[in-house]
Motif scaffolding. Structure first.
Motif, PDB file in Angstrom:
ATOM      1  N   GLY A  56       0.908  -1.311   0.373  1.00 51.52           N
ATOM      2  CA  GLY A  56       0.046  -0.282  -0.174  1.00 51.52           C
ATOM      3  C   GLY A  56       0.651   0.900  -0.063  1.00 51.52           C
ATOM      4  N   GLY A  57       2.275   0.946   0.084  1.00 47.14           N
ATOM      5  CA  GLY A  57       2.743   2.176   0.219  1.00 47.14           C
ATOM      6  C   GLY A  57       3.259   2.884  -0.841  1.00 47.14           C
ATOM      7  N   ARG A  58       3.961   4.128  -1.205  1.00 50.72           N
ATOM      8  CA  ARG A  58       4.026   5.475  -2.364  1.00 50.72           C
ATOM      9  C   ARG A  58       5.493   4.808  -2.652  1.00 50.72           C
ATOM     10  NH1 ARG A  58       1.995  10.579  -3.838  1.00 50.72           N
ATOM     11  NH2 ARG A  58       2.563  10.564  -5.576  1.00 50.72           N
ATOM     12  N   GLU A  59       6.369   4.712  -4.257  1.00 48.42           N
ATOM     13  CA  GLU A  59       6.926   5.236  -4.282  1.00 48.42           C
ATOM     14  C   GLU A  59       7.580   6.206  -5.655  1.00 48.42           C
ATOM     15  OE1 GLU A  59      11.360   3.583  -5.875  1.00 48.42           O
ATOM     16  OE2 GLU A  59      10.134   1.945  -5.584  1.00 48.42           O
ATOM     17  N   ASP A  74       5.531   7.156 -10.285  1.00 51.47           N
ATOM     18  CA  ASP A  74       4.557   7.206  -9.896  1.00 51.47           C
ATOM     19  C   ASP A  74       4.099   5.496  -8.911  1.00 51.47           C
ATOM     20  OD1 ASP A  74       3.509   7.701  -7.357  1.00 51.47           O
ATOM     21  OD2 ASP A  74       1.077   8.645  -8.869  1.00 51.47           O
ATOM     22  N   ALA A  75       4.530   4.914  -7.958  1.00 53.23           N
ATOM     23  CA  ALA A  75       4.273   3.938  -7.853  1.00 53.23           C
ATOM     24  C   ALA A  75       3.624   2.724  -6.824  1.00 53.23           C
ATOM     25  CB  ALA A  75       5.039   2.742  -8.388  1.00 53.23           C
ATOM     26  N   ARG A  76       2.611   2.208  -6.754  1.00 53.72           N
ATOM     27  CA  ARG A  76       2.187   1.401  -5.528  1.00 53.72           C
ATOM     28  C   ARG A  76       2.335   0.252  -4.856  1.00 53.72           C
ATOM     29  NH1 ARG A  76       0.680   5.904  -2.119  1.00 53.72           N
ATOM     30  NH2 ARG A  76      -1.345   6.278  -3.007  1.00 53.72           N
ATOM     31  N   PHE A  77       3.007   0.495  -3.667  1.00 55.27           N
ATOM     32  CA  PHE A  77       3.516  -1.611  -3.626  1.00 55.27           C
ATOM     33  C   PHE A  77       1.811  -2.231  -3.287  1.00 55.27           C
ATOM     34  CE2 PHE A  77       7.283   1.322  -2.689  1.00 55.27           C
ATOM     35  CZ  PHE A  77       7.957  -0.056  -3.453  1.00 55.27           C
ATOM     36  N   HIS A  78       1.733  -3.800  -3.953  1.00 58.39           N
ATOM     37  CA  HIS A  78       1.077  -4.404  -3.814  1.00 58.39           C
ATOM     38  C   HIS A  78       1.084  -5.870  -2.973  1.00 58.39           C
ATOM     39  CE1 HIS A  78      -2.267  -2.061  -6.272  1.00 58.39           C
ATOM     40  NE2 HIS A  78      -1.088  -1.560  -6.765  1.00 58.39           N
ATOM     41  N   GLU A  79       2.371  -6.277  -2.679  1.00 56.75           N
ATOM     42  CA  GLU A  79       2.481  -7.631  -2.241  1.00 56.75           C
ATOM     43  C   GLU A  79       4.473  -7.027  -1.876  1.00 56.75           C
ATOM     44  OE1 GLU A  79       1.099  -9.866  -1.374  1.00 56.75           O
ATOM     45  OE2 GLU A  79      -0.961  -9.194  -2.130  1.00 56.75           O
ATOM     46  N   LEU A  85      10.039 -11.473  -3.355  1.00 55.86           N
ATOM     47  CA  LEU A  85       9.332 -11.126  -4.585  1.00 55.86           C
ATOM     48  C   LEU A  85       8.362  -9.704  -3.693  1.00 55.86           C
ATOM     49  CD1 LEU A  85       7.308 -11.744  -6.171  1.00 55.86           C
ATOM     50  CD2 LEU A  85       5.127 -12.215  -4.918  1.00 55.86           C
ATOM     51  N   LEU A  86       8.388  -8.776  -4.986  1.00 57.84           N
ATOM     52  CA  LEU A  86       7.799  -6.936  -4.510  1.00 57.84           C
ATOM     53  C   LEU A  86       7.067  -7.410  -6.397  1.00 57.84           C
ATOM     54  CD1 LEU A  86      10.629  -5.091  -4.766  1.00 57.84           C
ATOM     55  CD2 LEU A  86       9.393  -6.048  -2.912  1.00 57.84           C
ATOM     56  N   VAL A  87       6.453  -6.910  -5.844  1.00 64.85           N
ATOM     57  CA  VAL A  87       4.586  -6.465  -7.029  1.00 64.85           C
ATOM     58  C   VAL A  87       3.854  -5.193  -6.522  1.00 64.85           C
ATOM     59  CG1 VAL A  87       2.651  -7.227  -7.842  1.00 64.85           C
ATOM     60  CG2 VAL A  87       3.978  -8.512  -7.111  1.00 64.85           C
ATOM     61  N   TYR A  88       4.356  -4.608  -7.640  1.00 64.36           N
ATOM     62  CA  TYR A  88       3.905  -2.663  -7.699  1.00 64.36           C
ATOM     63  C   TYR A  88       3.112  -2.427  -9.537  1.00 64.36           C
ATOM     64  CZ  TYR A  88       8.652  -2.380 -10.281  1.00 64.36           C
ATOM     65  OH  TYR A  88       9.473  -2.293 -10.836  1.00 64.36           O
ATOM     66  N   ALA A  89       2.587  -1.498  -8.985  1.00 71.43           N
ATOM     67  CA  ALA A  89       2.026  -0.748 -10.223  1.00 71.43           C
ATOM     68  C   ALA A  89       2.565   0.554  -9.950  1.00 71.43           C
ATOM     69  CB  ALA A  89       0.419  -0.934 -10.446  1.00 71.43           C
TER      70      ALA A  89
END
Length: 157
Positions: A56-59, A74-79, A85-89
């Protein structure tokens, strides 16, 4: 509102690093370490950086190129599974024009005494068909910068 043509694309990049998954993961999980390799080329000036490494954090990373163009990631971490593992959008912009929306996963897989990093990205690109291959080339360039950062023991931690 997006008015350009839409192009969908995906790619998978595998990189092997001679370091344990914990060390490779830490180069993604530490704000200080990531800022050393996840940045623009020579002459790029950082304007803004936010790093909230949690689900839920932002990068964000915003910077100006020598020619005056401004890029914005502009990203959001999902997992986040530590060392695995990292999953982000993320949305990518240049000069406030949205270029793309992407979903990315980064796997940190043990391989002998090192790490196989597998990065998968699926993107929707607004504009030229050349934007998708350009993103893959840019990601390859960043993974090369990661390799250089990992080779310096003071950078990766």
């Amino acid at each position: 509102m997006i008015e350009q043509p839409v192009h969908c694309s995906s790619f998978v990049l595998d990189r092997t690093y001679p370091y344990a998954p914990e060390r490779v993961f830490s180069a993604w999980a530490s704000a200080k370490a990531k800022a050393r390799w996840f940045a623009g080329p020579e002459g790029w000036t950082e304007l803004e950086r936010v790093f909230e490494f949690r689900p839920g954090g932002r990068e964000t990373a915003k910077g100006r190129f020598p020619d005056g163009k401004v890029s914005y990631f502009d990203a959001r971490f999902h997992e986040i599974v530590p060392n695995r593992l990292l999953v982000y959008a993320y949305d990518m912009y240049v000069n406030d024009k949205k270029l793309s929306v992407s979903l990315a996963s980064v796997e940190f897989l043990p391989e002998g005494t090192g790490t196989l990093l597998r990065m998968t990205e699926q993107g929707v690109f607004f504009g030229s068909k050349d934007d998708a291959p350009g993103r893959e080339q840019g990601t390859v360039w960043l993974l090369d910068k990661l390799a250089a950062a990992l080779s310096n023991p003071h950078v990766a931690h």
